[in-house]
Design a protein around this motif. Structure first.
Motif, mmCIF file in Angstrom:
data_model
loop_
_atom_site.group_PDB
_atom_site.id
_atom_site.type_symbol
_atom_site.label_atom_id
_atom_site.label_comp_id
_atom_site.label_asym_id
_atom_site.label_seq_id
_atom_site.Cartn_x
_atom_site.Cartn_y
_atom_site.Cartn_z
ATOM 1 N N VAL A 115 84.479 31.545 56.246
ATOM 2 C CA VAL A 115 85.896 31.491 56.583
ATOM 3 C C VAL A 115 86.598 32.761 56.106
ATOM 4 O O VAL A 115 86.270 33.288 55.052
ATOM 5 N N ALA A 116 87.534 33.224 56.910
ATOM 6 C CA ALA A 116 88.341 34.420 56.646
ATOM 7 C C ALA A 116 87.605 35.696 57.035
ATOM 8 O O ALA A 116 88.211 36.726 57.218
ATOM 9 N N LYS A 117 86.300 35.613 57.155
ATOM 10 C CA LYS A 117 85.582 36.793 57.632
ATOM 11 C C LYS A 117 85.357 36.597 59.129
ATOM 12 O O LYS A 117 85.081 35.474 59.568
ATOM 13 N N PRO A 118 85.419 37.660 59.905
ATOM 14 C CA PRO A 118 85.194 37.458 61.339
ATOM 15 C C PRO A 118 83.771 36.986 61.613
ATOM 16 O O PRO A 118 82.835 37.351 60.907
ATOM 17 N N LEU A 119 83.660 36.144 62.643
ATOM 18 C CA LEU A 119 82.357 35.623 63.039
ATOM 19 C C LEU A 119 81.575 36.768 63.649
ATOM 20 O O LEU A 119 82.035 37.427 64.562
ATOM 21 N N HIS A 120 80.400 37.061 63.109
ATOM 22 C CA HIS A 120 79.684 38.205 63.663
ATOM 23 C C HIS A 120 78.302 37.810 64.145
ATOM 24 O O HIS A 120 77.885 36.655 64.034
ATOM 25 N N ILE A 121 77.601 38.802 64.670
ATOM 26 C CA ILE A 121 76.307 38.584 65.303
ATOM 27 C C ILE A 121 75.332 37.826 64.410
ATOM 28 O O ILE A 121 74.531 37.040 64.879
ATOM 29 N N ASN A 130 68.313 42.933 66.877
ATOM 30 C CA ASN A 130 68.415 44.383 66.759
ATOM 31 C C ASN A 130 68.983 45.027 68.016
ATOM 32 O O ASN A 130 68.947 44.437 69.095
ATOM 33 N N GLY A 131 69.467 46.245 67.860
ATOM 34 C CA GLY A 131 69.879 47.030 69.015
ATOM 35 C C GLY A 131 68.667 47.743 69.598
ATOM 36 O O GLY A 131 67.552 47.598 69.095
ATOM 37 N N LYS A 132 68.892 48.502 70.660
ATOM 38 C CA LYS A 132 67.753 49.157 71.313
ATOM 39 C C LYS A 132 67.073 50.167 70.384
ATOM 40 O O LYS A 132 65.926 50.546 70.618
ATOM 41 N N ASP A 133 67.782 50.593 69.344
ATOM 42 C CA ASP A 133 67.184 51.532 68.391
ATOM 43 C C ASP A 133 66.295 50.809 67.371
ATOM 44 O O ASP A 133 65.732 51.432 66.474
ATOM 45 N N GLY A 134 66.186 49.483 67.522
ATOM 46 C CA GLY A 134 65.328 48.740 66.606
ATOM 47 C C GLY A 134 65.991 48.426 65.274
ATOM 48 O O GLY A 134 65.406 47.827 64.398
ATOM 49 N N LYS A 135 67.253 48.844 65.125
ATOM 50 C CA LYS A 135 67.975 48.532 63.880
ATOM 51 C C LYS A 135 68.989 47.425 64.171
ATOM 52 O O LYS A 135 69.367 47.219 65.320
ATOM 53 N N PRO A 136 69.432 46.704 63.120
ATOM 54 C CA PRO A 136 70.371 45.598 63.356
ATOM 55 C C PRO A 136 71.517 46.003 64.287
ATOM 56 O O PRO A 136 72.082 47.087 64.171
ATOM 57 N N PHE A 137 71.793 45.112 65.217
ATOM 58 C CA PHE A 137 72.756 45.350 66.281
ATOM 59 C C PHE A 137 74.133 45.759 65.741
ATOM 60 O O PHE A 137 74.693 45.116 64.871
ATOM 61 N N LYS A 138 74.661 46.831 66.300
ATOM 62 C CA LYS A 138 75.967 47.346 65.854
ATOM 63 C C LYS A 138 76.851 47.611 67.069
ATOM 64 O O LYS A 138 76.375 47.699 68.195
ATOM 65 N N THR A 139 78.120 47.821 66.817
ATOM 66 C CA THR A 139 79.013 48.261 67.896
ATOM 67 C C THR A 139 78.715 49.729 68.180
ATOM 68 O O THR A 139 78.028 50.400 67.407
ATOM 69 N N ARG A 140 79.283 50.232 69.265
ATOM 70 C CA ARG A 140 79.057 51.645 69.577
ATOM 71 C C ARG A 140 79.550 52.530 68.440
ATOM 72 O O ARG A 140 78.979 53.565 68.147
ATOM 73 N N ARG A 197 81.805 41.909 66.413
ATOM 74 C CA ARG A 197 82.331 40.555 66.353
ATOM 75 C C ARG A 197 81.733 39.768 67.512
ATOM 76 O O ARG A 197 81.550 40.283 68.607
ATOM 77 N N LEU A 198 81.508 38.510 67.246
ATOM 78 C CA LEU A 198 80.894 37.657 68.257
ATOM 79 C C LEU A 198 81.725 37.616 69.529
ATOM 80 O O LEU A 198 81.207 37.677 70.648
ATOM 81 N N GLU A 199 83.037 37.541 69.346
ATOM 82 C CA GLU A 199 83.919 37.444 70.508
ATOM 83 C C GLU A 199 83.773 38.684 71.401
ATOM 84 O O GLU A 199 83.742 38.586 72.624
ATOM 85 N N THR A 200 83.691 39.838 70.765
ATOM 86 C CA THR A 200 83.527 41.083 71.524
ATOM 87 C C THR A 200 82.235 41.046 72.315
ATOM 88 O O THR A 200 82.187 41.424 73.484
ATOM 89 N N LEU A 201 81.194 40.582 71.672
ATOM 90 C CA LEU A 201 79.895 40.522 72.344
ATOM 91 C C LEU A 201 79.958 39.591 73.556
ATOM 92 O O LEU A 201 79.516 39.933 74.654
ATOM 93 N N ILE A 202 80.549 38.418 73.356
ATOM 94 C CA ILE A 202 80.647 37.456 74.463
ATOM 95 C C ILE A 202 81.446 38.084 75.606
ATOM 96 O O ILE A 202 81.069 37.976 76.781
ATOM 97 N N ASN A 203 82.532 38.777 75.262
ATOM 98 C CA ASN A 203 83.345 39.408 76.304
ATOM 99 C C ASN A 203 82.560 40.486 77.047
ATOM 100 O O ASN A 203 82.658 40.602 78.264
#
Ligand code: ARG
Length: 584
Positions: free
Chosen positions: A125-131, A384-394, A400-406
Motif C-alpha cells: 500500500v502507498a507504493k505504486p503497483l509494479h511489474i 525480464n526485458g529483451k535485454d535479459g534484465k528485469p523489465f524497466k520503462t524506456r 507501473r502496472l497500469e502503464t504496462l496494461i495501457n
C-alpha cells in the motif's frame, strides 16, 4: 469419469493376465510414434525377463486376447515386443459423449479436497503497483481457479503490505507539505475529516520522493521511522491518515486488479495480523521456542538433515520491533482461526524462498498449523526485458502496472483497428480481451519458477503459441456454431477422418493436463494443452467442410465435435484467467 488411459490399461492388463502373465505389465501410455499407433504398451519387454520368453512371443499372445475387444480397431505386436494399439472410432465416440455430458467434462474432483488459502497479489500500500506484483496476481489467480475446479473451497487473500516503513515515510512527507493538517495536531480531539487530504496521484508522487529522501536525509529517515512506530502504537492522527492512505490505495489497486480479471475474496494485510502477534509470542515463549541471539529473539529452524545452512527465523529485534516473518507467522495463526485451511499456497517471488522455508519451519515448531496442513511457496521468476534484465520503462525506471496494461491495450487496439476485426462498440471489448490474453498467456505459458522475457510483439501475435491465437481458435468455432444454429444437444459421433480422430484423442487428454496443473501448481501445463488442442482443432477445420457438408448426419457430428472443443478450450482459458470475445 475413469480416464481413457486407465480404461485401456485395464483392458490390456486383463489380457496379460488371461495370457498367463502378471497384470501389472499391462500399463498403457500414449504412443510416442503417432505415425504407427495411438497407444502403446511395452510391458512384454520386462515380462520377457521374468518369464524367460521372447518379448514378441508374449506381445503376440496378449494381442490375441485383445483381438475380440470392440474398443480397439487395431492391436499389433511389433518387434522387439511392443503392443501397438488404435482405438475403435465408435468406442472413442462413446467415451467423448460421456465427457460432453458429464459435469466438468468428467474430470474427477480431488478426493482429498478441502479449504485452500491462496496468498497472492501482495501489493504494498502507498507504493505504486509494479511489474513485480504482476506475476503474483496472474499466477495466483490461475492457481486459485484450478484449486477451485478440483473441488476445494478457495480463499484468495491479497495480503497487503500495509504496515511497514512506507507508511511512516508518507506520513512524514505529508507533514512537511501540509503541517497545518489536523492529523499532526496532538491536541486535536476529532472527528477527523472523511475526505483524504491527498489523491492517488499525490501518493504516487509522495512515496518515491520520500523514499529517495530518506536515503540521504538522516533526520527525515528518523522521523519516518518514528512516525511508523507511533502509528503502530496507535497515535490517533496517524492512524486516521493511515486509514486514508489505505482507502485511496485500495481503490486504485481494485481498479487495476479488475482490469486484470483478478478478484480477491478478502483484502487482509499485514496490519490485520498485528493483534495476533502478542499472544503468539507469549505462547512461543512458554513453549521455550524463543532463544536469544545477538539481542534478538529467534526460533532455530536448522534441521540435522539439512545440507545447507538455514539461519534462524528472527521473531523480534533487540529494540522490540517485529519483522516480516513475525507477521507471516501471525497471519498463519489468523488464517487457521478464520478458515481452518488444509493448505496455504503462497505465490511470491522465488527470491523469498528462504524466508518461507524459515517461516514454515517455525510455524510447524510452534504448532501454528496441524501436522497435515500443507504450506507451500510457489516461487516465481522475474519478468525480464529483451535485454535479459528485469523489465524497466524506456527511461529505465520501474514500470507501473497500469502503464504496462495501457501499452499492451494500445498495441492490440491498433491491430484490431488496422485489420478491421470488429467495429464500433465492439472494439473496446475485443481489444481488452485480446490484450489480457496476450499478457496472461505470455506469462503463464512459462513454468512459474522460470524467468521470462516480456516481448509484446510475440505475446500479441495472432499466430504461434500465444493467447490471441487461442482466442482466435475459439472465436472461429463460435462463428461456425452461430451460423449452424442450435448445437448444444448434438451427440458426439464416430470420427470420419484422421483429423477428427486426432482432435477427439486430444480432447480425451484434458484430465491429464488439468491434474498436472493442479498437482504441480503449474498453469503452464494448461497452456501447453490448449495450444496442442487448438492446433488439432484448426487442422480439423482446414480439412473439413463443416457448414457446406450435405450429409446432415455427418455435419451434426462435426458440429458436436467442435462444440465440445470450444467448451473445453473455454474451460481451460477460464482456469488461466481470461476469456474470448464474441468476435475478432
Ligand atoms: N508485500 C510483499 C512484497 O511485496 C509480498 C507479500 C507476500 N505474501 C506473504 N505472505 N509474505 O514482497
Amino acid at each position: 469419469m475413469e480416464k481413457l488411459l486407465n480404461l485401456i490399461s485395464a483392458k490390456v492388463s486383463a489380457a496379460f493376465e488371461a495370457a498367463g502373465y502378471e497384470a501389472s505389465y499391462g500399463r498403457v501410455t500414449v504412443s510416442n510414434r503417432p505415425d504407427l499407433c495411438e497407444y502403446q504398451c511395452n510391458g512384454a519387454l520386462p515380462a520377457a525377463k521374468l518369464y524367460h520368453k521372447a518379448p514378441i512371443q508374449i506381445a503376440k499372445e496378449v494381442a490375441a486376447k485383445l483381438e475380440a475387444d470392440p474398443a480397439f480397431s487395431e492391436v499389433r505386436a511389433a518387434l522387439p515386443g511392443f503392443l501397438n494399439l488404435k482405438l475403435a472410432p465408435a468406442f472413442l465416440a462413446v467415451y467423448l459423449e460421456g465427457m460432453r455430458t458429464a459435469e466438468r467434462f468428467g474430470v474427477e474432483p480431488d478426493p482429498r479436497a478441502g479449504t485452500v488459502v491462496v496468498d497472492y497479489g501482495g501489493a504494498n500500500v502507498a507504493k505504486p503497483l509494479h511489474i513485480g506484483h504482476l506475476r503474483s496476481a496472474i499466477i495466483g489467480e490461475s492457481i486459485k481457479r484450478i484449486q477451485y475446479f478440483f473441488g476445494n473451497e478457495t480463499v484468495g487473500d491479497t495480503h497487503l503490505g500495509d504496515w511497514g516503513l512506507q507508511m511512516g515515510l508518507v506520513i512524514a512527507a505529508l507533514q512537511d507539505r501540509q503541517p497545518e493538517l489536523c492529523y499532526f495536531d496532538p491536541g486535536f480531539t476529532g472527528p477527523y475529516p472523511e475526505e483524504a487530504p491527498f489523491t492517488i496521484s499525490d501518493l504516487e508522487e509522495i512515496y518515491p520522493a520520500a523514499s529517495a529522501r530518506s536515503k540521504t536525509d538522516e533526520a527525515f529517515a528518523r522521523r519516518a521511522h518514528d512516525a511508523t512506530f507511533e502509528l503502530q502504537q496507535g497515535r490517533p492522527g496517524y492512524y486516521a491518515l493511515w486509514k486514508h492512505i489505505m482507502a485511496v490505495s485500495k481503490a486504485d489497486l481494485r481498479k487495476n486488479y479488475d482490469k486484470l480479471g483478478v478478484r480477491f475474496e478478502v483484502w487482509l494485510g499485514e496490519s490485520d495480523a498485528q493483534p495476533y502477534i502478542p499472544p503468539m509470542l507469549e505462547e512461543m515463549r512458554q513453549k521455550g521456542l524463543l532463544v536469544e541471539s545477538e539481542g534478538a529473539q529467534v526460533i532455530e529452524v536448522q534441521e540435522p538433515t539439512d545440507t545447507k545452512e538455514v539461519p534462524p527465523c528472527i521473531i523480534m529485534k533487540s529494540d522490540g520491533a517485529t519483522l516480516y516473518a513475525t507477521t507471516d507467522l501471525a497471519t498463519i495463526r489468523q488464517r487457521m482461526e478464520t478458515w481452518k485451511p488444509d493448505r496455504i499456497l503462497y505465490v511470491v517471488d522465488k527470491r523469498q524462498s528462504l524466508h518461507f522455508e524459515q517461516v514454515f519451519r517455525a510455524a510447524r515448531k510452534a504448532a501454528l498449523v496441524k501436522p497435515e496442513t500443507e504450506l507451500r511457496h510457489i516461487g516465481y521468476g522475474t519478468m525480464n526485458g529483451k535485454d535479459g534484465k528485469p523489465f524497466k520503462t524506456r527511461a529505465g525506471g520501474v514500470m507501473r502496472l497500469e502503464t504496462l496494461i495501457n501499452e499492451i491495450t494500445d498495441f492490440v487496439r491498433a491491430k484490431v483497428e488496422e485489420n478491421n476485426l470488429v467495429t464500433g462498440d465492439d472494439v473496446a471489448d475485443t481489444t481488452a480481451k485480446i490484450a489480457l490474453a496476450a499478457l496472461k498467456y505470455g506469462d503463464l505459458m512459462n513454468a512459474p519458477t522460470k524467468d521470462y522475457i516480456f516481448d509484446l510483439d510475440r505475446f500479441a501475435a495472432f499466430e504461434g503459441n500465444t493467447g490471441p491465437y487461442i482466442l482466435y481458435t475459439i472465436v472461429r468455432i463460435k462463428s461456425i456454431l452461430a451460423r449452424y444454429g442450435a448445437w448444444e444437444e448434438l451427440p458426439i459421433a464416430a470420427p470420419e477422418s484422421p483429423e477428427a480422430k486426432d482432435l477427439m484423442l486430444a480432447l480425451t487428454r484434458l484430465p491429464d493436463a488439468l491434474e498436472l496443473a493442479y498437482r504441480d501448481c503449474a498453469p503452464n501445463a494448461i497452456c501447453a494443452y490448449v495450444y496442442e488442442l487448438a492446433g488439432y482443432a484448426n487442422k480439423f477445420y482446414h480439412e473439413t467442410r463443416i457448414l457446406a457438408e450435405e450429409d446432415k448426419q455427418k455435419q451434426q457430428g462435426y458440429i458436436a465435435l467442435i462444440g465440445l472443443t470450444k467448451r473445453v478450450l473455454e474451460c481451460c482459458i477460464e482456469l488461466l484467467g481470461f476469456e474470448a470475445p464474441e468476435k475478432m
